[in-house]
Design an enzyme around this catalytic site. Structure first.
Site, PDB file in Angstrom:
ATOM      1  CD  GLU A  99     -44.179 -46.515   2.963  1.00  0.00           C
ATOM      2  OE1 GLU A  99     -43.709 -45.367   3.139  1.00  0.00           O
ATOM      3  OE2 GLU A  99     -45.157 -46.951   3.609  1.00  0.00           O
TER       4      GLU A  99
ATOM      5  CG  PHE B 275     -58.352 -45.879   5.382  1.00  0.00           C
ATOM      6  CD1 PHE B 275     -58.035 -44.545   5.620  1.00  0.00           C
ATOM      7  CD2 PHE B 275     -57.561 -46.863   5.938  1.00  0.00           C
ATOM      8  CE1 PHE B 275     -56.945 -44.217   6.412  1.00  0.00           C
ATOM      9  CE2 PHE B 275     -56.473 -46.530   6.737  1.00  0.00           C
ATOM     10  CZ  PHE B 275     -56.163 -45.204   6.979  1.00  0.00           C
ATOM     11  CD  GLN B 276     -53.466 -46.691   4.865  1.00  0.00           C
ATOM     12  OE1 GLN B 276     -53.404 -47.912   4.909  1.00  0.00           O
ATOM     13  NE2 GLN B 276     -52.642 -45.909   5.549  1.00  0.00           N
TER      14      GLN B 276
ATOM     15  CE  LYS C   5     -56.890 -56.631   5.363  1.00  0.00           C
ATOM     16  NZ  LYS C   5     -57.271 -55.645   6.376  1.00  0.00           N
TER      17      LYS C   5
ATOM     18  CG  MET D  11     -24.956 -30.039 -10.647  1.00  0.00           C
ATOM     19  SD  MET D  11     -23.286 -29.914 -11.314  1.00  0.00           S
ATOM     20  CE  MET D  11     -22.800 -31.634 -11.357  1.00  0.00           C
TER      21      MET D  11
END
Lengths: 582, 163
Positions: A72, A134-135, A184, A492
């Site tokens: 993602e 959940f999630q 949802k 760097m």
């Protein structure tokens, strides 16, 4: 608490007849319709439980192209790269919880550089929000400081207006990421669909046109300058104002320096160009800023990587600043003449009011500095210098490619050595400095601009942060090119350790653990070559530019301990500039 | 310097979070913040008391204006304005102490709004100074609970000079 809902209902009543005849669609179907109406052709996404119904719509509806990314974070950076290259909003779609939290770095990157991004996050069903389902993650709360605005859809009727508002907010004013959280049940619920009306947000009315009085004052101000410098930032690119910037510089006859994000707004091949300023800017750009009597900031925000020590920054100049965001004006440096407005609109009007200023002597002086203190590096007989790789690429692509940088030394070498001639061609995480940006951003840019050559140039450290997106490029046969500037170090940081920490290279040596990048790329199905000298580089570029059906990864081995110069140490001033040992 | 800023904000999910978060994220002070419904449905009026030099106050105003949910920002400090704070003070009070407490309440034009065998609850309204004063007068009796609203403020309609 339900103000938006109340207003939507009111509108709904007004449009009752329309409402009655409108087709009934699910929230998921409405979302797709609304995105298409916003002109979205591609979205970057990754499915999950909260979005499974929406993904079913992608299976049936092929109008909206959904590209499955590999992570993602890569999706958010790819949408960002797409936005930077095309000027349109980039769209990323992720599921709830970890899907949403994985976009955080991508959102923050876009926020710092004012990139229009629409982040669509799945969310657990409305009635489960707050139950540690959940999630579930409070992504609105998590992203509050790194979004321009965000929405939680509470009623499916609000969805259409919310999407319209989100695009409006993301793409106008000072652009930025806008997040829409989609429970949802909102995607499953059905309602009448009709397209969104005009956006009217009482709390959001960006000033586009500069005040006429200020424009007249500015014209006056500009004419008095003897030693002007124009300092262009990313705002000039965001406002598509390259033509106006170029005209302004020529009308006024003033030299132009750009910030990292302003690169491309003014052709670097022009005599008036001073290249980049700031910590790793050119000696002459920094010298000119140090000595000028008028500094004209255009869509630039006096970032600390530009100014160094604020007290010693451009000490003898008056400051003029054009910016669409009033909060950017006078934030770090007091401004004598501010103009709030869109760079393109302000300059278009200002260009009709100005004449050449008396800058001939100054320009001669600046030209002399350019000659005496050019950017430079020492070539080696056997191996390759990283600067040389960029310089050769600039020649091989005639300065016309889109280059997406990652973060670190190579990012500065790109800014110094690639001669950009067009806007929206140099994509770089400037504000946040996000390692891992380069690989997915190049992918997104290539998808947005399939007709152009797109090269992601990354270090061997940053490459591994998002290298899995090579799989995405292979999945869709995207002919994006990657060049790994492989010095075996986190270069760097190593450079700072060398200069400021007596060569104590703590946790910056990667060589022993780096994979075989050629094999890694090949295992994904990309074409790959290893390059160790100039002959191999020329041949590799030829092959790389000819391939048009899959990604290419060049693993280019360069001198391991090359440093980026010039360098003004953090919080330093022009007098502290290090030119390197050449 | 202390500034009283009045905000008209949309009453949306997260409005308060955005505003409060902007203050903490940018290192600005909030002395008090008070929010409630206003004359227009769906909007809230918020009064924020903050501190800073002119540059900081300018940034605060600009950053507040940048919040999409914020419709109007008024820095009342530049103008004549009225302001009040309300406090509910529950104080220990034996039967013997009651008269003395009631005297204090009267002097401060406060009200006793609840009475129980061992305690009194007092409602006090006024400037922060006045509320501070009554609280310090009551402290010797033993404060049980104090709840203060923070400042709410409105611009005076009449901005002219009375003289």
């Amino acid at each position: 608490m339900f103000a938006t809902a109340a207003r939507t209902t009111e509108k709904t009543n007004l449009r009752k007849a329309e409402f009655d005849h409108a087709p009934r669609l699910s929230g998921a179907e409405i979302l797709i319709e609304a995105l298409l109406r916003e002109g979205v052709d591609t979205i970057f996404g990754f499915p999950g439980g909260a979005l499974i119904g929406l993904y079913d719509c992608f299976y049936k509806n092929k109008q909206l192209r959904h590209l499955l990314v590999t992570h993602e974070q890569g999706g958010a950076h790819a949408a960002d790269g797409y936005a930077r290259a095309t000027g349109k909003a980039g769209v990323v779609l992720v599921t709830s919880g970890p899907g949403a939290t994985n976009t955080v770095t991508g959102i923050a990157t876009a926020f710092m550089d004012s990139i229009p991004l629409i982040v669509l996050t799945g969310q657990v069903p409305s009635n489960m929000i707050g139950n540690d389902a959940f999630q579930e993650a409070d992504i609105l709360g998590i992203t509050r400081p790194i979004t321009k605005h965000s929405f939680l859809v509470r009623r499916v009727d609000e969805l259409v207006e919310t999407i319209r508002q989100a695009f409006h907010i993301a793409t106008t004013g000072r652009p930025g990421p806008v997040l829409i959280d989609l429970p949802k049940d909102m995607l499953a619920a059905r309602t009448a669909y009709f397209p969104a009306g005009e956006v009217d947000l009482r709390g959001y009315k960006p000033t586009v046109r500069g005040s006429l009085r200020q424009l007249r004052n500015a014209a006056n101000f500009l004419q008095q300058a003897k030693k002007p410098v124009i300092y262009i930032g990313g705002g000039a690119i965001l406002s598509n104002a390259s033509a106006e910037v170029t005209e302004f510089a020529r009308e006024l006859n003033a030299p132009v320096t750009t910030t990292l994000l302003g690169i491309g707004a003014f052709p670097e091949t022009d005599d008036l160009s001073l290249g980049m300023l700031g910590m790793h800017g050119t000696w002459y750009a920094n010298k000119a800023v140090d000595e000028c009597d008028l500094l004209i900031a255009i869509g630039a925000r006096f970032d600390d990587r530009v100014t160094g020590n604020l007290e010693k920054f451009s000490p003898n100049s008056k400051k003029m600043q054009i910016d669409i965001d009033p909060s950017c004006i006078g934030k770090n440096v007091p401004v004598d003449l501010p103009i709030v407005g869109d760079v393109k609109s302000v300059l278009a009007e200002l260009n009709t009011l100005i004449e050449k200023c008396d800058s001939e002597i100054w320009l001669k002086q600046v030209a002399l500095w350019k000659k005496k203190h050019p950017l430079r590096y020492r070539k080696t007989a056997d191996g390759l210098k990283p600067q040389q790789v960029i310089e050769e690429l600039s020649k091989a692509t005639n300065g016309e490619a889109i280059i997406a940088a990652d973060v670190g030394q190579h990012q500065m070498w790109i800014a110094q050595w690639y001669k950009f001639t067009q806007p929206r061609s140099h994509l770089s995480s400037g504000g946040l400095g996000t390692m891992g940006f380069g690989v997915p951003a190049a992918l997104g840019a290539k998808i947005g601009c399939p007709g152009r050559t797109v090269v992601g140039i990354v270090g061997d450290g940053g490459f591994q942060m998002t290298s899995m997106e090579i799989a995405t490029a292979v999945r869709y046969q995207i002919p994006v090119k990657y060049i790994i500037i492989n010095n075996g170090y986190l270069g760097m940081v190593r450079q700072w350790q060398q200069i400021f920490f007596d060569k104590r290279y703590s946790n910056t040596y990667l060589n022993p653990s780096n994979p075989d990048f050629k094999k890694l790329a090949e295992s994904y199905g990309a074409f790959s070559l290893r390059v160790k000298n100039l002959d191999e580089l020329h041949s590799a570029f030829k092959q790389m530019l000819a391939i048009d059906n899959r990604p290419v990864v060049l693993d280019v081995w360069v001198s391991p301990e090359e440093n980026v110069f010039p360098m003004i140490p953090a919080n330093g001033s022009f007098s502290d500039i290090l030119e390197g040992e050449v | 310097m202390k500034h009283t800023i009045n905000l008209l904000v949309e009453n949306n999910v997260g409005s308060l979070l955005r505003i409060a978060g902007m203050f903490s994220g940018r290192g600005f002070n909030i002395d008090s913040i008070s929010v409630g419904a206003c004359e227009e449905e769906g909007l809230s009026r918020m009064t924020i008391v903050t501190r800073g030099d002119d540059e900081i106050i300018e940034q605060i105003n600009k950053q507040l204006n940048k919040c999409i949910n914020v419709i109007k920002v008024t820095d009342l400090t530049q103008e004549a304005f009225v302001h009040r704070e309300l406090a509910l003070i529950k104080v220990h009070a034996t039967q013997a102490e009651r008269p003395e407490i009631m005297q204090i309440v009267e002097v401060f034009r406060a009200k006793i709004i609840d009475l129980s065998p061992g305690a009194l609850t007092i409602e006090a309204t006024g400037s922060e100074d006045k509320v501070d004063a009554i609280i310090s007068m009551l402290r010797p009796f033993g404060l049980k609970t104090v709840s203060r609203t923070g400042r709410v403020a409105l611009k005076r309609d009449f901005q002219g000079n009375v003289n």
